[in-house]
Design an enzyme around this catalytic site. Sequence first.
Site, PDB file in Angstrom:
ATOM      1  N   CYS A   2       0.703  -1.253  -0.064  1.00 28.29           N
ATOM      2  CA  CYS A   2      -0.101   0.048   0.041  1.00 28.29           C
ATOM      3  C   CYS A   2       0.670   1.238  -0.084  1.00 28.29           C
ATOM      4  O   CYS A   2       2.005   1.068   0.305  1.00 28.29           O
ATOM      5  CB  CYS A   2      -1.028   0.087   1.261  1.00 28.29           C
ATOM      6  SG  CYS A   2      -1.831  -1.238   1.402  1.00 28.29           S
ATOM      7  N   ARG A  27       3.961   1.197  -7.123  1.00 26.03           N
ATOM      8  CA  ARG A  27       3.899   0.169  -6.156  1.00 26.03           C
ATOM      9  C   ARG A  27       2.931  -0.537  -6.171  1.00 26.03           C
ATOM     10  O   ARG A  27       2.888  -2.012  -5.679  1.00 26.03           O
ATOM     11  CB  ARG A  27       3.798   0.928  -4.960  1.00 26.03           C
ATOM     12  CG  ARG A  27       4.687   1.972  -4.530  1.00 26.03           C
ATOM     13  CD  ARG A  27       4.314   2.867  -3.249  1.00 26.03           C
ATOM     14  NE  ARG A  27       4.094   2.209  -1.962  1.00 26.03           N
ATOM     15  CZ  ARG A  27       4.700   2.120  -0.894  1.00 26.03           C
ATOM     16  NH1 ARG A  27       6.019   2.990  -1.298  1.00 26.03           N
ATOM     17  NH2 ARG A  27       4.879   1.476   0.080  1.00 26.03           N
ATOM     18  N   TRP A  75      -3.065  -2.416  -1.629  1.00 25.89           N
ATOM     19  CA  TRP A  75      -2.596  -3.615  -2.298  1.00 25.89           C
ATOM     20  C   TRP A  75      -3.205  -4.725  -1.298  1.00 25.89           C
ATOM     21  O   TRP A  75      -2.781  -4.768  -0.017  1.00 25.89           O
ATOM     22  CB  TRP A  75      -1.026  -3.739  -2.287  1.00 25.89           C
ATOM     23  CG  TRP A  75      -0.642  -5.158  -2.607  1.00 25.89           C
ATOM     24  CD1 TRP A  75      -0.357  -5.971  -1.678  1.00 25.89           C
ATOM     25  CD2 TRP A  75      -0.351  -5.776  -3.748  1.00 25.89           C
ATOM     26  NE1 TRP A  75      -0.019  -7.241  -2.366  1.00 25.89           N
ATOM     27  CE2 TRP A  75      -0.001  -7.085  -3.842  1.00 25.89           C
ATOM     28  CE3 TRP A  75      -0.678  -5.370  -5.114  1.00 25.89           C
ATOM     29  CZ2 TRP A  75       0.360  -7.934  -4.817  1.00 25.89           C
ATOM     30  CZ3 TRP A  75      -0.392  -5.994  -6.225  1.00 25.89           C
ATOM     31  CH2 TRP A  75       0.228  -7.330  -6.105  1.00 25.89           C
ATOM     32  N   ASN A 101      -0.197   1.644   5.808  1.00 22.73           N
ATOM     33  CA  ASN A 101       0.422   0.472   5.063  1.00 22.73           C
ATOM     34  C   ASN A 101       1.129  -0.149   5.872  1.00 22.73           C
ATOM     35  O   ASN A 101       1.848  -0.065   6.989  1.00 22.73           O
ATOM     36  CB  ASN A 101       1.556   1.207   4.127  1.00 22.73           C
ATOM     37  CG  ASN A 101       2.398   0.562   3.491  1.00 22.73           C
ATOM     38  OD1 ASN A 101       1.907  -0.630   3.120  1.00 22.73           O
ATOM     39  ND2 ASN A 101       3.752   0.747   3.322  1.00 22.73           N
ATOM     40  N   GLY A 102       0.911  -1.684   5.771  1.00 21.24           N
ATOM     41  CA  GLY A 102       1.645  -2.714   6.679  1.00 21.24           C
ATOM     42  C   GLY A 102       0.418  -3.709   6.958  1.00 21.24           C
ATOM     43  O   GLY A 102      -0.356  -3.861   6.229  1.00 21.24           O
ATOM     44  N   GLU A 481      15.619 -23.239 -10.088  1.00 22.15           N
ATOM     45  CA  GLU A 481      15.098 -21.865 -10.203  1.00 22.15           C
ATOM     46  C   GLU A 481      16.422 -21.099 -10.404  1.00 22.15           C
ATOM     47  O   GLU A 481      16.402 -19.942 -11.038  1.00 22.15           O
ATOM     48  CB  GLU A 481      14.484 -21.395  -8.884  1.00 22.15           C
ATOM     49  CG  GLU A 481      14.370 -19.967  -8.321  1.00 22.15           C
ATOM     50  CD  GLU A 481      13.426 -19.554  -9.623  1.00 22.15           C
ATOM     51  OE1 GLU A 481      12.764 -20.239 -10.359  1.00 22.15           O
ATOM     52  OE2 GLU A 481      13.276 -18.310  -9.519  1.00 22.15           O
ATOM     53  N   LYS A 485      16.580 -18.367 -13.514  1.00 18.45           N
ATOM     54  CA  LYS A 485      16.960 -16.872 -13.370  1.00 18.45           C
ATOM     55  C   LYS A 485      18.058 -16.478 -14.198  1.00 18.45           C
ATOM     56  O   LYS A 485      17.816 -15.221 -14.745  1.00 18.45           O
ATOM     57  CB  LYS A 485      17.271 -16.719 -11.708  1.00 18.45           C
ATOM     58  CG  LYS A 485      16.109 -16.686 -10.670  1.00 18.45           C
ATOM     59  CD  LYS A 485      15.311 -15.533 -10.569  1.00 18.45           C
ATOM     60  CE  LYS A 485      14.117 -15.313 -11.295  1.00 18.45           C
ATOM     61  NZ  LYS A 485      13.068 -16.369 -11.431  1.00 18.45           N
ATOM     62  N   GLU A 488      16.551 -16.319 -18.001  1.00 21.92           N
ATOM     63  CA  GLU A 488      15.512 -15.305 -18.284  1.00 21.92           C
ATOM     64  C   GLU A 488      15.950 -13.771 -18.300  1.00 21.92           C
ATOM     65  O   GLU A 488      15.295 -12.997 -18.780  1.00 21.92           O
ATOM     66  CB  GLU A 488      14.450 -15.379 -17.469  1.00 21.92           C
ATOM     67  CG  GLU A 488      14.229 -15.293 -16.112  1.00 21.92           C
ATOM     68  CD  GLU A 488      12.897 -15.312 -15.187  1.00 21.92           C
ATOM     69  OE1 GLU A 488      11.880 -15.245 -15.940  1.00 21.92           O
ATOM     70  OE2 GLU A 488      13.015 -15.942 -14.175  1.00 21.92           O
ATOM     71  N   HIS A 504      25.045 -40.326 -16.913  1.00 26.45           N
ATOM     72  CA  HIS A 504      24.270 -41.167 -17.740  1.00 26.45           C
ATOM     73  C   HIS A 504      23.981 -40.329 -19.151  1.00 26.45           C
ATOM     74  O   HIS A 504      23.199 -40.448 -19.916  1.00 26.45           O
ATOM     75  CB  HIS A 504      22.860 -41.172 -16.989  1.00 26.45           C
ATOM     76  CG  HIS A 504      23.048 -42.075 -15.844  1.00 26.45           C
ATOM     77  ND1 HIS A 504      23.256 -43.545 -16.016  1.00 26.45           N
ATOM     78  CD2 HIS A 504      23.249 -41.629 -14.706  1.00 26.45           C
ATOM     79  CE1 HIS A 504      23.320 -43.948 -14.846  1.00 26.45           C
ATOM     80  NE2 HIS A 504      23.165 -42.809 -13.910  1.00 26.45           N
ATOM     81  N   LYS A 603       4.965 -10.553 -17.092  1.00 26.45           N
ATOM     82  CA  LYS A 603       5.024 -10.624 -15.720  1.00 26.45           C
ATOM     83  C   LYS A 603       3.727 -11.872 -15.496  1.00 26.45           C
ATOM     84  O   LYS A 603       4.071 -12.598 -14.450  1.00 26.45           O
ATOM     85  CB  LYS A 603       4.757  -9.442 -14.903  1.00 26.45           C
ATOM     86  CG  LYS A 603       4.577  -9.483 -13.366  1.00 26.45           C
ATOM     87  CD  LYS A 603       5.795 -10.156 -12.865  1.00 26.45           C
ATOM     88  CE  LYS A 603       6.137 -10.349 -11.680  1.00 26.45           C
ATOM     89  NZ  LYS A 603       7.094 -11.182 -11.025  1.00 26.45           N
TER      90      LYS A 603
END
Length: 608
Positions: A2, A27, A75, A101-102, A481, A485, A488, A504, A603
């Site tokens: 937020c 944000r 948010w 905010n929080g 992962e 990263k 991409e 193998h 995204k």
Amino acid sequence: MCGIVGYTGSAQAGPILLEGLKKLEYRGYDSAGIAVINNGEITLSKVTGRIDNLYEKTDGGRAAPGRAGIGHTRWATHGMPTDYNAHPHLSNDGRFAIVHNGIIENYALLREELIEKGYHFESETDTEVVVHLIEMYYNGDLKRAVIRTCGRLQGSYALGVACTDEPERLFAARESSPLIIGLGIGENFFASDVTALVSYTRNAIYMEDGEFAEITPDRVTVYDVTGSPVKKEVDRITWDIQAAEKGGYPHFMLKEIMEQPGAVKATLAPRIKDDEIVLDGQDFSAAELLDINKILITACGSAYYAGCAGRFAIEKLFRVPVSVELASELRYSDPIIDEHTLLIVISQSGETADTIAAMKECRSRGAKTLAIVNVVGSTVAKLADRTIYTWAGPEIAVATTKGYTTQLSVLYLFALYAARKTGRIEDGEYEHLLTTLKNLPKRLQESIDLSSRIPKLAKRYAHTRSIFFIGRNTDAAAALEGALKMKEISYIHAESYPAGELKHGTIALIEDHQPVIALCCNDSVMEKTMNNIIEVKARGADVLAVTFRKNDRILSLADEMIFVPKTDTVFAAIVEIIPLQLLAYYTAREKGCDIDKPKNLAKSVTVE
Ligand code: AGP
């Protein structure tokens, strides 16, 4: 996350508040609102959706006359994105308005207490308890009421408070959420970050945790929790808007990597109360958990890799077989599912087409569904029987980092929760692992602090053709992962490969100076992975090992080392991913790639 803004001065507050909220749009948010004080009244305007809707609703702020007010972009965390959940929130007597905010971690108990005392709630948010507490404690002294209210709150907050009794005086308070006071001439401001201030002033006071600010058009006084004035430096804001949006970091991705300790804490802390795990209204009964004979995890991309890493914790602790399937495959695979199957769906955006399709397919075959999602009210969340939100805040960079680690932290939380609820874990082990879980934010911060050599190391990789990421068990999951990263954002071909499988066939590709990144953070297979390092070294590979501090045995084998803090093997993947994120970031930076918006990527992949 937020965003909050506030203004008091000689100008009309409405247009200034809207302008400030516009600057906080980057944000991420899903609703917005302003409250302006005028002649003992509060004009409250709130919308779901974009700030432009608020401009329209308030005629550019002119329909909310007054010279002091507060504003908010929300948010959603607690409660869907709706007008009634949007901030500002008003007290029952209409004299107070607040923005926040929080996350108020103890809001449920406070809500119960306030309802018992006769207060009624308009929203589902955690925030609303704050404005009713202020009304309850107010006896003419707003400063005391705000300080006393904050003394009841657990969690994080940047608060803005307005009151009709004191039309030009605002209050602000900070605990673990950024809050900045902007100093003007005959006017003063507050905001969540400098982007909302720099159009009006570059003179700022950065609030610290536990501080309160009393703001009038001509004066700003900062107090500590005892109500004693605190002397504060006035800083000069030198950032431009671009830099300010990234919190001073060159890219959103780096900012979001650095936010991970806080994001994982925000995701885990509210769900661990008195050493028991609670899933905020999404709880399973023991019988429901005992009825599960198979868990199927489905997702795409990094969310899928989070599932691959979290699977080990669920199987080790909850002792139920887990399979992890790519959603784009699962949806067409005629899956064997029944009412004893728990489908765990992981998605940062909650809007990934393949994931939604796979989820619908499995639901139609009787699976119970648990979603792990970062966007409140998203399609995956709406379709699921239960949703455990990650509270990472908006993730702007296309390449996910805090989205991945908060997803993984929820899988760890669920594994321990299910084991505890079904009595499949001894008390001693449960307490040990719960403590380890609670300390993961600290381990992530330590991992970041140990990564100072990575920018230099990255120079070695910037011009290489390909990189192998190898490991076993949980290390192999983290390697998946790590390789993504690197691919991409630096566009270097990177392949993760189970270390035991190299011989193998794939080891044929290892030649002189072939970069290999060996993940060695799993004690149970450490010796075996070391043998694999010897294997690839024998064929000329250049090995960078990621391992625990003081693991000297690997020093003699690898060409380079990155250390991470030691943690329980079952949770190791969330710690060892940090240097891999940073290695990809600095390699891409060395190559001059467009890190936040890599070519060909979106995204959220909302198409098949
Ligand atoms: C990861 O860095 C990518 N952004 C991508 O793999 C992403 O994880 C995948 O598209 C899934 O997105 P979701 O979590 O929003 O469903």
